[in-house]
Scaffold this motif. Sequence first.
Motif, PDB file in Angstrom:
ATOM      1  N   HIS A 125       3.232 -16.925   2.944  1.00 56.13           N
ATOM      2  CA  HIS A 125       4.609 -16.657   3.356  1.00 56.13           C
ATOM      3  C   HIS A 125       4.599 -15.659   4.514  1.00 56.13           C
ATOM      4  O   HIS A 125       3.707 -14.826   4.613  1.00 56.13           O
ATOM      5  N   ARG A 126       5.610 -15.744   5.322  1.00 56.32           N
ATOM      6  CA  ARG A 126       5.740 -14.767   6.406  1.00 56.32           C
ATOM      7  C   ARG A 126       6.100 -13.407   5.814  1.00 56.32           C
ATOM      8  O   ARG A 126       6.940 -13.309   4.924  1.00 56.32           O
ATOM      9  N   GLY A 127       5.426 -12.363   6.276  1.00 58.93           N
ATOM     10  CA  GLY A 127       5.707 -11.013   5.806  1.00 58.93           C
ATOM     11  C   GLY A 127       5.671 -10.047   6.962  1.00 58.93           C
ATOM     12  O   GLY A 127       5.507 -10.438   8.126  1.00 58.93           O
ATOM     13  N   MET A 128       5.808  -8.768   6.666  1.00 59.34           N
ATOM     14  CA  MET A 128       5.820  -7.749   7.719  1.00 59.34           C
ATOM     15  C   MET A 128       4.510  -7.715   8.485  1.00 59.34           C
ATOM     16  O   MET A 128       4.481  -7.402   9.678  1.00 59.34           O
ATOM     17  N   VAL A 129       3.396  -8.056   7.797  1.00 58.34           N
ATOM     18  CA  VAL A 129       2.083  -8.031   8.452  1.00 58.34           C
ATOM     19  C   VAL A 129       2.003  -9.085   9.556  1.00 58.34           C
ATOM     20  O   VAL A 129       1.286  -8.905  10.550  1.00 58.34           O
ATOM     21  N   SER A 130       2.740 -10.185   9.401  1.00 62.50           N
ATOM     22  CA  SER A 130       2.663 -11.279  10.373  1.00 62.50           C
ATOM     23  C   SER A 130       2.979 -10.808  11.789  1.00 62.50           C
ATOM     24  O   SER A 130       2.426 -11.321  12.769  1.00 62.50           O
ATOM     25  N   ASP A 131       3.871  -9.830  11.914  1.00 64.10           N
ATOM     26  CA  ASP A 131       4.254  -9.343  13.237  1.00 64.10           C
ATOM     27  C   ASP A 131       3.132  -8.569  13.915  1.00 64.10           C
ATOM     28  O   ASP A 131       3.149  -8.389  15.136  1.00 64.10           O
ATOM     29  N   PHE A 132       2.162  -8.095  13.151  1.00 63.47           N
ATOM     30  CA  PHE A 132       1.034  -7.346  13.712  1.00 63.47           C
ATOM     31  C   PHE A 132      -0.207  -8.219  13.892  1.00 63.47           C
ATOM     32  O   PHE A 132      -1.154  -7.805  14.560  1.00 63.47           O
ATOM     33  N   ALA A 133      -0.221  -9.390  13.260  1.00 63.73           N
ATOM     34  CA  ALA A 133      -1.438 -10.219  13.244  1.00 63.73           C
ATOM     35  C   ALA A 133      -1.648 -10.917  14.586  1.00 63.73           C
ATOM     36  O   ALA A 133      -0.709 -11.418  15.205  1.00 63.73           O
ATOM     37  N   HIS A 134      -2.908 -10.921  15.020  1.00 62.06           N
ATOM     38  CA  HIS A 134      -3.277 -11.693  16.203  1.00 62.06           C
ATOM     39  C   HIS A 134      -3.444 -13.167  15.851  1.00 62.06           C
ATOM     40  O   HIS A 134      -3.213 -14.044  16.672  1.00 62.06           O
ATOM     41  N   VAL A 135      -3.858 -13.422  14.603  1.00 67.03           N
ATOM     42  CA  VAL A 135      -4.043 -14.788  14.107  1.00 67.03           C
ATOM     43  C   VAL A 135      -3.451 -14.870  12.707  1.00 67.03           C
ATOM     44  O   VAL A 135      -3.712 -14.006  11.865  1.00 67.03           O
ATOM     45  N   VAL A 136      -2.641 -15.897  12.458  1.00 64.12           N
ATOM     46  CA  VAL A 136      -2.118 -16.156  11.113  1.00 64.12           C
ATOM     47  C   VAL A 136      -2.659 -17.497  10.647  1.00 64.12           C
ATOM     48  O   VAL A 136      -2.467 -18.522  11.304  1.00 64.12           O
ATOM     49  N   LEU A 137      -3.365 -17.483   9.528  1.00 66.49           N
ATOM     50  CA  LEU A 137      -3.896 -18.713   8.939  1.00 66.49           C
ATOM     51  C   LEU A 137      -3.045 -19.041   7.719  1.00 66.49           C
ATOM     52  O   LEU A 137      -3.082 -18.335   6.715  1.00 66.49           O
ATOM     53  N   PRO A 138      -2.239 -20.121   7.791  1.00 67.15           N
ATOM     54  CA  PRO A 138      -1.341 -20.443   6.678  1.00 67.15           C
ATOM     55  C   PRO A 138      -2.116 -20.953   5.472  1.00 67.15           C
ATOM     56  O   PRO A 138      -2.966 -21.839   5.597  1.00 67.15           O
ATOM     57  N   ALA A 139      -1.823 -20.376   4.305  1.00 64.30           N
ATOM     58  CA  ALA A 139      -2.535 -20.738   3.077  1.00 64.30           C
ATOM     59  C   ALA A 139      -1.586 -21.413   2.097  1.00 64.30           C
ATOM     60  O   ALA A 139      -0.403 -21.060   2.011  1.00 64.30           O
ATOM     61  N   ALA A 140      -2.119 -22.382   1.369  1.00 65.10           N
ATOM     62  CA  ALA A 140      -1.353 -23.005   0.291  1.00 65.10           C
ATOM     63  C   ALA A 140      -1.152 -21.983  -0.828  1.00 65.10           C
ATOM     64  O   ALA A 140      -2.048 -21.197  -1.134  1.00 65.10           O
ATOM     65  N   PHE A 158       0.837  -1.196   0.000  1.00 65.62           N
ATOM     66  CA  PHE A 158       0.000   0.000   0.000  1.00 65.62           C
ATOM     67  C   PHE A 158       0.870   1.243   0.000  1.00 65.62           C
ATOM     68  O   PHE A 158       1.884   1.297   0.706  1.00 65.62           O
ATOM     69  N   ARG A 159       0.483   2.259  -0.779  1.00 68.04           N
ATOM     70  CA  ARG A 159       1.383   3.397  -0.975  1.00 68.04           C
ATOM     71  C   ARG A 159       1.538   4.266   0.273  1.00 68.04           C
ATOM     72  O   ARG A 159       2.524   4.971   0.410  1.00 68.04           O
ATOM     73  N   ASP A 160       0.572   4.216   1.199  1.00 76.02           N
ATOM     74  CA  ASP A 160       0.677   4.978   2.444  1.00 76.02           C
ATOM     75  C   ASP A 160       0.987   3.999   3.572  1.00 76.02           C
ATOM     76  O   ASP A 160       0.104   3.520   4.283  1.00 76.02           O
ATOM     77  N   ALA A 161       2.271   3.689   3.730  1.00 74.01           N
ATOM     78  CA  ALA A 161       2.682   2.687   4.711  1.00 74.01           C
ATOM     79  C   ALA A 161       2.356   3.122   6.135  1.00 74.01           C
ATOM     80  O   ALA A 161       2.068   2.284   6.996  1.00 74.01           O
ATOM     81  N   GLU A 162       2.383   4.423   6.403  1.00 65.83           N
ATOM     82  CA  GLU A 162       2.085   4.913   7.749  1.00 65.83           C
ATOM     83  C   GLU A 162       0.624   4.664   8.107  1.00 65.83           C
ATOM     84  O   GLU A 162       0.300   4.269   9.229  1.00 65.83           O
ATOM     85  N   LEU A 163      -0.285   4.893   7.151  1.00 66.52           N
ATOM     86  CA  LEU A 163      -1.700   4.602   7.384  1.00 66.52           C
ATOM     87  C   LEU A 163      -1.895   3.107   7.617  1.00 66.52           C
ATOM     88  O   LEU A 163      -2.636   2.700   8.525  1.00 66.52           O
ATOM     89  N   ALA A 164      -1.225   2.283   6.824  1.00 73.68           N
ATOM     90  CA  ALA A 164      -1.342   0.837   6.987  1.00 73.68           C
ATOM     91  C   ALA A 164      -0.862   0.402   8.367  1.00 73.68           C
ATOM     92  O   ALA A 164      -1.494  -0.432   9.030  1.00 73.68           O
ATOM     93  N   ARG A 165       0.229   0.988   8.824  1.00 78.18           N
ATOM     94  CA  ARG A 165       0.762   0.641  10.144  1.00 78.18           C
ATOM     95  C   ARG A 165      -0.217   1.045  11.256  1.00 78.18           C
ATOM     96  O   ARG A 165      -0.462   0.272  12.193  1.00 78.18           O
TER      97      ARG A 165
END
Length: 224
Positions: free
Chosen positions: A134-149, A112-119
């Motif tokens: 795949h693990r990404g930057m969002v994973s560190d903020f997620a309360h739940v991660v559902l792994p997808a094929a 997303f072009r406005d990373a500050e808003l996303a954060r």
Amino acid sequence: GEGVVVVLGRPSLAEHEDVTAHAARTIARALPAARFLPALRRGNVLGALELGMSPGLLPGRVSLDAGREWYTAGWGSVPAGRGLGAAEALRAAAEGRVQALVLVGADVLGDFRDAELARRALETAPLVVSVAGHRGMVSDFAHVVLPAAVEHERPGTTTNVEGRVSRLGQKLVAPGQAWPDWMIASELASELGADLGFGSTDDVWAEVERLAPVFAGIDAGALG
């Protein structure tokens, strides 16, 4: 413009979409017979749009009002009004107006072009669910991660920028507890008290072919 194909897209997400839209209108007026194809940053974006994955659209790229009668007959109901786009949803989450933010294959901090808003949205939302392969930057903020094929780990289809549908075959077994995204959607729906009625990818595609006019006639036999 007979025989002319225009491949149109934004060279940078920082460039406002109005610039590209203005260019498209100018070319269309000058070359009314030209064909337009979108230059997209991700695979199968056109397939997602054809299936209504954009605010205010139903499958077949028809509006809520234009497709209301058809899809109400097929599904029993459709949304009463237009939903939120990505920027609107993130803004609402950042302002505390969203109770749960579900991100499906989306790394909003990187895309997303406005990373500050996303954060701010990720930090403010009471519940953040990340459906990701795949693990990404969002994973560190997620309360739940559902792994997808991911691609090659589940069968499916992809639609290219010309609207051509290609079948994708499964070549690898998904690791651990990673599920195909249609199964994750079905289980989330079940937890929310709804039954999507799908037991396989064939069931999903049968409904796509039956209800989405743009895919009419492309049944499992044709795909095979």
